[in-house]
Motif scaffolding. Sequence first.
Motif, PDB file in Angstrom:
ATOM      1  N   SER A  82       5.850  -7.974  -1.530  1.00 39.73           N
ATOM      2  CA  SER A  82       4.803  -7.871  -0.506  1.00 39.73           C
ATOM      3  C   SER A  82       5.067  -6.746   0.487  1.00 39.73           C
ATOM      4  N   TYR A  83       6.335  -6.567   0.855  1.00 44.74           N
ATOM      5  CA  TYR A  83       6.620  -5.532   1.855  1.00 44.74           C
ATOM      6  C   TYR A  83       6.291  -4.129   1.344  1.00 44.74           C
ATOM      7  N   LEU A  84       6.153  -3.993   0.016  1.00 42.61           N
ATOM      8  CA  LEU A  84       5.787  -2.694  -0.552  1.00 42.61           C
ATOM      9  C   LEU A  84       4.292  -2.422  -0.429  1.00 42.61           C
ATOM     10  N   PHE A  85       3.488  -3.498  -0.369  1.00 40.65           N
ATOM     11  CA  PHE A  85       2.036  -3.364  -0.415  1.00 40.65           C
ATOM     12  C   PHE A  85       1.339  -3.638   0.901  1.00 40.65           C
ATOM     13  N   VAL A  86       1.972  -4.429   1.771  1.00 42.90           N
ATOM     14  CA  VAL A  86       1.298  -4.904   2.977  1.00 42.90           C
ATOM     15  C   VAL A  86       1.659  -4.019   4.165  1.00 42.90           C
ATOM     16  N   LYS A  87       0.652  -3.422   4.756  1.00 40.02           N
ATOM     17  CA  LYS A  87       0.875  -2.602   5.937  1.00 40.02           C
ATOM     18  C   LYS A  87       1.340  -3.500   7.076  1.00 40.02           C
ATOM     19  N   ASN A  88       2.332  -3.030   7.807  1.00 43.39           N
ATOM     20  CA  ASN A  88       2.893  -3.787   8.940  1.00 43.39           C
ATOM     21  C   ASN A  88       3.491  -5.128   8.508  1.00 43.39           C
TER      22      ASN A  88
END
Length: 232
Positions: A82-88
């Motif tokens: 998720s941290y690769l795709f989700v801004k902030n």
Amino acid sequence: EMNRLENGPDFASLPLGYAKTDAAGDGAEVEFHQRLMASMRQSAIEMYHRAFCEVAAYARHCNPTSVYWIEKSWNLTSTNLSYLFVKNWKEIILVRNIRDFWRSQFLYQKKILSPDHVIRAHTLETYNKYVSLGQSYRDRRDCVLLVRYEDLIEHPAEECRRIFGYLGIGFDSETAVICSNLVRDFGEHHNAMETSHQDDQTTPDFDAYLSSMTFDERTYLASLLDDMGYKL
């Protein structure tokens, strides 16, 4: 969410492509396996991304004015990708002394009247669950916030201030009081789930459970606990 085998902390090695050929050990076979693994891994990541975008679009449709999207998950695929795709993207890993966590797992299953074999299975799976959390923290410790349950109980206002700061949310004196009152209400539950309360003779002995592990399992668990400020 996509399920996966929990045999590694890093999604980069999964899913694994496998094919058996007659040319065992052949250089072309090695290259083939590398290409196959890369292709399957890329397909899995693309599938995750498409699924995430669909959920995000639907969430925005349901609440166009929403500011935060909060997800509670044990699924390592979700958190590792998720941290690769989700801004902030902001990730908080909440951990607890493993002895109390182990006891809590057992007592919760007793509370909901699970059959004995289910209770035993949940209790025995404590190692895998805890190791998964520890691995997640070790993998991403520079970009996540670790919160220890004991610190949250003992110093609710200070810990909540730290959490709010990590999330970039204001924290005033009124919020501090609200957080302290919320955590205070957990006190009775917290005391009931502590291993220091040995009046419940039905609770299995953690040391016996620990002795059932291999030396390598205990050593690895101790190293993860040390990362998070605990001792085995």
